[in-house]
Design a protein around this motif. Structure first.
Motif, PDB file in Angstrom:
ATOM      1  N   TYR A   1       0.810  -1.218   0.000  1.00 55.21           N
ATOM      2  CA  TYR A   1       0.000   0.000   0.000  1.00 55.21           C
ATOM      3  C   TYR A   1       0.843   1.268   0.000  1.00 55.21           C
ATOM      4  O   TYR A   1       0.417   2.292  -0.556  1.00 55.21           O
TER       5      TYR A   1
ATOM      6  N   LYS B   1       0.443   4.108  -2.866  1.00 51.27           N
ATOM      7  CA  LYS B   1       0.260   5.521  -2.526  1.00 51.27           C
ATOM      8  C   LYS B   1       1.242   6.420  -3.271  1.00 51.27           C
ATOM      9  O   LYS B   1       0.859   7.494  -3.760  1.00 51.27           O
TER      10      LYS B   1
ATOM     11  N   THR C   1      -5.534   7.574   2.754  1.00 55.31           N
ATOM     12  CA  THR C   1      -4.252   6.927   2.489  1.00 55.31           C
ATOM     13  C   THR C   1      -3.227   7.219   3.583  1.00 55.31           C
ATOM     14  O   THR C   1      -2.073   6.809   3.473  1.00 55.31           O
TER      15      THR C   1
END
Length: 794
Positions: free
Chosen positions: A197, A201, A483
């Motif tokens: 992740y 991002k 995020t």
């Protein structure tokens, strides 16, 4: 090489491209020492930058990074200098060789295009892949570019900038700040999920490859795949190779070890797997009208999460990372799996079908099919996508054959009704959700969606704040629609969760301006989605990386950005109720007045998001019903209206297909919708309560309705190249009794009327107005907007 190091090596093999583009002198000097040590030559500089970065990080993160990961970054390309170690290294280390092969197969889209202009690679922007879709042969596409930025749910970040969207390069190098932020977060990573992740991002808008000129040699690759998508696809292919290699016989191992760097003559080591959940629509709507509002969201979110749980179940059973999930949207999933695990997949499929049969009888079924992937298939992955879909379709014709139908047709003791109202309540204020692996608990009397998740071996819980206890070794926690997830959380997930606090249709309807007894149902989906994936790109450019990119972008809009748009139009969060928003379609219920604007904004923003490509568009239905109208019947009407919008051809073969909206049972193009809005605005100004001048009587509406017959004749005539000017004057005659003070609005009304008709003369057939009902529909819209609360609703 151990499995974790191999996976990290595959996922991070090209991280040097990101680091190198800062052009930082200190990093350039440090990266040179790999040449000085005799390990590499000057070619493929990103290898040295990546190896140097990972070597630096491994001293701080020894639990994740080791020398093997550094080795993968340094040696995944073959050097040209015979005196350097990298010249022959791929012949000696089969694990780095497998990452090289995966990198090559994932890069099948990189073909030289003489039509491109070279760019400075540190300033080249990511080309929106939507710009390249063309299945109709219109060739009206315009290249648009995404600015370099972190992934966040903001239009300024996700959409091409209005001013610079056609510029392929930034004015200056913008990598330094982004790379510095990435390194700060990278140092907080503690496991493989967080790494995935963090890379999404920061690398989602970084081109994996750019059109450059090196020493007079032009390498003109289209920058339409992000470094994140290239990295995750490389990791997915690499993990299939790793497992296949370890399960292979000596002949197959030799074939892998001796394959050329482009992967030719590789055995088919992977499977493309599709999971298709059927029965979703009926299941969501299988509810009594009383309390329907409190059950709809729970049911739809349950099914959305169920798809993810099933995908997770398959990945965990095969010990594969999240990168092997290529597509997830609306109960339709595609995964890449090792071919050597095919027998295990047969057993996994049985478990999934059995668990669903236990929980829901025959209401929900997972059709799971697959097809083998050959090396040449990576060049035209669209054809393989189609083959996997056909395999699943065949299985769907014999539902529950995996378990010999016994769980579906044998006598069942009456069980408790599965409760969704409490489930809806538990997710309404959700800010994060947790996933914990447990021992599978199969139960034929599941009374909660959470029981179904447990049957697959997962305990799911929902958190109402983001400062809750962070994830431990067995629990993963995902921040919702944010995020900003480190250091406590495993990652982030986007869900369109917009739900009014007073979740009753009465309360939603009461929030409207004008008629407070009406609700609107908005259904939208992407037209020709299958053609976009299967035929949207030239045959030899339908690569796995491009299809993975497309799937992620569709989810980003519908599951992520849609929430932002709803909050913008409904800041009090009391009018818009998103029932579901999947990978490509949407179902929203709301106060009638905001839904017209929402439909318009979704269509316009989706058009901009998809590069104004004429081959990518939405069809929609906007269905107005009384707030007490049975929800099942209302949804059936909405579905019929959506089908009508997709099938409608009022203007004959020249009228644009699909790409329409049905309102009040009338089908319009989006261009016609704009005219409806213009007419409605002026009519509202004339009869609404909030205007300052003398208000016209609502009898004006009837005069406008009466004009439709004449307007229809004019539309017909102008579409045939003729126009009858006296009919212009007749429309003005209908408005003769309007108050003098409203002369300006009257003139605007006539002006729009005339503009529509004049455009009919010179516009091409596919841009003409075909439905003359734009005027009465506009009047009906204005009528609802000006209806007094105490007036009896129609």
């Amino acid at each position: 090489m151990n499995r974790q190091s191999f996976y990290f090596g595959a996922l991070l093999h090209d991280i040097g491209k990101f680091i190198e583009r800062t052009k930082a002198p200190d990093r350039r000097a440090k990266a040179k020492h790999w040449i000085d040590k005799g390990l590499t030559d000057v070619s493929y500089a990103h290898r040295r930058y990546g190896a140097d970065f990972l070597d630096e990080m491994r001293t701080q993160m020894p639990q994740l990074l080791d020398e093997d990961v550094v080795r993968c970054a340094l040696f995944h390309h073959r050097g040209k200098d015979p005196d350097k170690q990298d010249h022959t290294y791929l012949d000696q280390d089969v694990y780095v060789k497998m990452i090289r092969l995966a990198d090559s197969l994932a890069s099948a889209e990189r073909t030289n295009d003489a039509g491109l202009e070279p760019q400075n690679y540190e300033r080249a922007k990511l080309l929106s892949l939507f710009s390249r879709i063309d299945y109709s042969g219109q060739d009206k596409r315009i290249d648009t570019y995404i600015e370099l930025n972190k992934l966040k749910l903001e239009q300024s970040a996700l959409f091409p900038d209005d001013e610079d969207k056609y510029k392929p390069a930034s004015a200056a190098n913008e990598y330094a700040e982004l790379v510095a932020d990435f390194i700060r977060e990278f140092q907080q990573v503690r496991n493989a999920v967080q790494l995935y992740y963090v890379m999404e991002k920061y690398l989602w808008a970084v081109p994996a490859q750019t059109p450059v000129e090196i020493d007079g040699r032009k390498v003109l690759f289209r920058p339409d795949v992000s470094l994140f998508d290239h990295s995750r696809v490389t990791a997915a292919i690499a993990m299939c190779l790793y497992d296949y290699y370890h399960d292979a016989n000596e002949q197959e191992k030799t074939a892998i070890a001796t394959a050329n760097d482009n992967g030719q003559n590789l055995p088919p080591f992977a499977l493309l797997l599709q999971i298709d959940l059927s029965g979703i629509q009926k299941f969501i709507l299988d509810i009594p009208s009383k309390g329907a509002a409190k059950s709809l969201k729970g049911r739809s979110f349950y099914l959305q999460l169920l798809g993810e749980i099933i995908a997770r179940f398959v990945l965990d059973r095969l010990e594969l990372p999240i990168s092997n999930l290529l597509y997830d949207g609306g109960g339709n999933l595609f995964l890449l799996a090792p071919k050597s695990k095919e027998d295990k997949l047969v057993e996994i499929r049985k478990e999934i079908v059995r668990n669903l049969a236990n929980a829901h009888g025959g209401a929900i079924y997972a059709a799971i099919g697959w097809t083998e992937v050959k090396a040449e298939d990576y060049q035209n992955f669209g054809a393989l996508w189609k083959k996997a879909t056909e395999s699943t379709a065949r299985i769907k014709t014999n539902r529950f054959q995996e378990i010999n139908y016994t769980h579906v047709f044998e006598p069942q003791a009456p069980g408790a009704e599965m409760e969704f109202k409490e489930f809806t309540q538990s997710i309404r204020s959700m800010r994060a959700f947790a996933l914990r692996a447990i021992e599978a608990k199969s139960d034929k009397t599941a009374t909660s969606p959470l029981d179904v998740f447990k049957s697959f071996g997962y305990e799911v819980s929902f958190l109402d704040r983001l400062d809750s206890k962070g994830a431990d070794g067995k629990t993963e926690i995902y921040a919702l629609n944010s995020t900003e997830f480190l250091p406590k959380y495993s990652g982030f997930r986007f869900f369109a969760m917009n739900t009014p606090p007073k979740l009753e249709f009465d309360n939603i309807a009461e929030a409207a301006t004008g008629d407070k007894k009406k609700l609107a149902l908005l259904k939208m989906d992407v037209d020709n989605l299958g053609r976009i994936f299967i035929d949207g790109l030239p045959e030899n450019e339908r690569t796995i990386s491009r299809l993975a990119t497309l799937s992620r972008l569709f989810r980003l809009f519908f599951e992520g950005y849609l929430s932002v748009l709803c909050r913008e139009l409904d800041p009090q969060a009391n009018k818009i109720y998103v029932v579901y928003a999947g990978g490509d379609d949407t179902f929203i219920i709301g106060a009638w007045d905001v839904m017209f604007e929402l439909a318009e904004r979704i269509q316009k923003d989706f058009t901009q998001f998809t590069a104004n490509n004429p081959d990518i568009h939405l069809s929609a239905s906007l269905t107005i019903v009384h707030k007490h109208f049975p929800v099942i019947r209302a949804v059936a009407l909405a579905d019929e209206s959506l089908d009508k919008a997709k099938a409608h051809l009022l203007g004959g073969e020249h009228e644009p297909k699909k790409n329409k909206i049905t309102i009040f049972d009338q089908v319009f193009t989006w261009r016609e919708f704009d005219y409806i809005k213009d007419f409605k605005t002026i009519i509202f100004d004339l009869i609404g309560d909030d205007q300052t001048g003398p208000r016209e009587s609502r009898s004006l509406l009837q005069k406008i309705y009466n004009s439709t017959r004449g307007f229809s004749k004019l539309i017909e005539q102008t579409n045939n190249g003729r126009i009858h000017f006296p009919r212009f004057w007749r429309f003005a005659y209908y408005l003769r009794d309007m108050k003098t003070a409203n002369k300006e609005q009257k003139e605007k009304l006539v002006e729009i009327y005339e503009t529509v008709l004049k455009e009919q003369i010179y516009k091409p057939m596919n841009e003409k107005v075909h439905n003359p009902m734009i005027i009465p529909v506009a009047a009906r819209w204005a009528e609802l907007a000006t209806k007094k609360t105490e007036e009896r609703s129609a």
